[in-house]
Design a protein around this motif. Sequence first.
Motif, PDB file in Angstrom:
ATOM      1  N   ILE A 177       0.810  -1.214   0.000  1.00 50.21           N
ATOM      2  CA  ILE A 177       0.000   0.000   0.000  1.00 50.21           C
ATOM      3  C   ILE A 177       0.846   1.268   0.000  1.00 50.21           C
ATOM      4  O   ILE A 177       0.613   2.186  -0.795  1.00 50.21           O
ATOM      5  N   ALA A 178       1.837   1.348   0.890  1.00 49.97           N
ATOM      6  CA  ALA A 178       2.695   2.534   0.909  1.00 49.97           C
ATOM      7  C   ALA A 178       3.426   2.691  -0.415  1.00 49.97           C
ATOM      8  O   ALA A 178       3.553   3.797  -0.944  1.00 49.97           O
ATOM      9  N   PRO A 232       6.024   7.117  -3.234  1.00 49.78           N
ATOM     10  CA  PRO A 232       6.670   8.249  -2.549  1.00 49.78           C
ATOM     11  C   PRO A 232       8.131   8.404  -2.974  1.00 49.78           C
ATOM     12  O   PRO A 232       8.802   7.416  -3.271  1.00 49.78           O
ATOM     13  N   LYS A 233       8.596   9.648  -2.982  1.00 50.29           N
ATOM     14  CA  LYS A 233       9.973   9.936  -3.389  1.00 50.29           C
ATOM     15  C   LYS A 233      10.674  10.731  -2.291  1.00 50.29           C
ATOM     16  O   LYS A 233      10.041  11.528  -1.587  1.00 50.29           O
ATOM     17  N   ILE A 263       4.422  14.189   2.345  1.00 55.88           N
ATOM     18  CA  ILE A 263       3.409  13.137   2.270  1.00 55.88           C
ATOM     19  C   ILE A 263       2.584  13.152   3.555  1.00 55.88           C
ATOM     20  O   ILE A 263       3.106  13.328   4.650  1.00 55.88           O
ATOM     21  N   MET A 264       1.268  12.942   3.417  1.00 55.93           N
ATOM     22  CA  MET A 264       0.412  12.777   4.588  1.00 55.93           C
ATOM     23  C   MET A 264      -0.030  11.325   4.678  1.00 55.93           C
ATOM     24  O   MET A 264      -0.411  10.724   3.682  1.00 55.93           O
ATOM     25  N   ASP A 265       0.065  10.781   5.890  1.00 52.13           N
ATOM     26  CA  ASP A 265      -0.510   9.473   6.180  1.00 52.13           C
ATOM     27  C   ASP A 265      -1.734   9.712   7.045  1.00 52.13           C
ATOM     28  O   ASP A 265      -1.636   9.897   8.262  1.00 52.13           O
ATOM     29  N   ALA A 266      -2.901   9.767   6.405  1.00 49.85           N
ATOM     30  CA  ALA A 266      -4.145   9.998   7.130  1.00 49.85           C
ATOM     31  C   ALA A 266      -4.600   8.697   7.788  1.00 49.85           C
ATOM     32  O   ALA A 266      -4.340   7.610   7.267  1.00 49.85           O
ATOM     33  N   MET A 312       0.379  19.072  -0.166  1.00 50.08           N
ATOM     34  CA  MET A 312       1.002  17.752  -0.082  1.00 50.08           C
ATOM     35  C   MET A 312       1.227  17.147  -1.460  1.00 50.08           C
ATOM     36  O   MET A 312       0.383  17.223  -2.343  1.00 50.08           O
ATOM     37  N   ASP A 313       2.404  16.542  -1.618  1.00 48.15           N
ATOM     38  CA  ASP A 313       2.703  15.827  -2.862  1.00 48.15           C
ATOM     39  C   ASP A 313       1.893  14.533  -2.960  1.00 48.15           C
ATOM     40  O   ASP A 313       1.596  14.062  -4.063  1.00 48.15           O
TER      41      ASP A 313
END
Length: 402
Positions: A215-216, A221-222, A227-230, A294-295
């Motif tokens: 999932i991640a 992601p770079k 990045i947000m982890d909601a 957020m990217d």
Amino acid sequence: MRFHHNLVLATVDALHNIFNDGKYADQAIQKILKRDTRWGSRDRGFIAETTYDIVRYKRLFASIAKVSEPFNKQDLWRLTSVWIVLKGHDLPAWEEYFNTPVRRIKGGLDEVRNNRKMRESIPDWLDEMGVEELGNIWEQEITALNEQAPVVLRANTLKTDVATLKEKLIAEEILTTTHERFPDALVLNERANVFRTKLFTDGFFEVQDAGSQLIAAYLEPKPGERIMDACAGAGGKALHLAAMMENKGQIIATDIYQSKLNELKRRTRRAGVHNVETRLIDSTKVIKKLQNKMDGILIDAPCSGLGVLRRNPDAKWKLQPEFIENIKETQQEILQSYSRVVKSGGRMVYATCSIFPSENEMQVEKFLKSEAGADFELEDSQTLYAHRDGFDGFFMARMKKK
């Protein structure tokens, strides 16, 4: 197999706490395991695995044992007798098992082989919902979800790599297998208490199902991104994001429970993660301040959890159809609200540990047709099924903001 009275008694007590007192299975088992410090790993494993197995097949075993809830002490002993007999073992000559109808127990299983609800031990409403949502694959999936889940590790690439970790675990007499589809995963050949190893306390790995590990990575992601982890919870995916980002950039992990964020902070220290910042969602201000900044965002949404029944078999007895209907509203509200933090060209992953389309594809479709979703387009989506992929069930969809 030789059975020990004190271990079966501990199992009976754990079942009482789960079935009659409404305790969660993992918490009830952990409490029971603290009862006797002399128990070794095999003793503890017997209690945990036997308890989970009886919880998993509660409806089937209760039907064969001719008992019903609320279970008294003798009823619970009868459930253990069904488990022992169906496992192919002889009943111990204990007082609790006197006059147990062994032949009837064996015949009881034959009587329900063609009844999926009884054979797979699930509530009527869940079976009906499964057929409605998944059609022909429901029978295969619920059978797979009744199997014991493997123990899977995720190598923390901030400190090691899969090959090195595999070798270090051999020195601990823990044998593992790699999987080509899951590059950071090691699957244990046999169950073991990996939390007691120095490798764990030093942060070389996390315990995380292989499906969850996708999932991640699905967010792509770079290093250097924001990045947000909601709905971060205790942060298993935030830690994975940090490793993929090489500790560079910023990860904002949010949740509505401070206790979970505190646990995440503790885990970041063990894992050597430095780019995670936790924020408690106690008002709408947190999201407003991050609008269009957020990217990427990972929304690991609250759900029915039906894809992880192998790990939480008591969930099928605690779940109600009303809860699933309510959680769908929450899922859509989260999508509508959190999508605002994504900047132009940014990415959003919506994920659940459910296998039902009404919580997954249908939620994404509904969002994309809404005003909030008008600026997004679906790039890709996939569902992992236990019967097909061998691990827990998950759904993930990646959307890009135009």
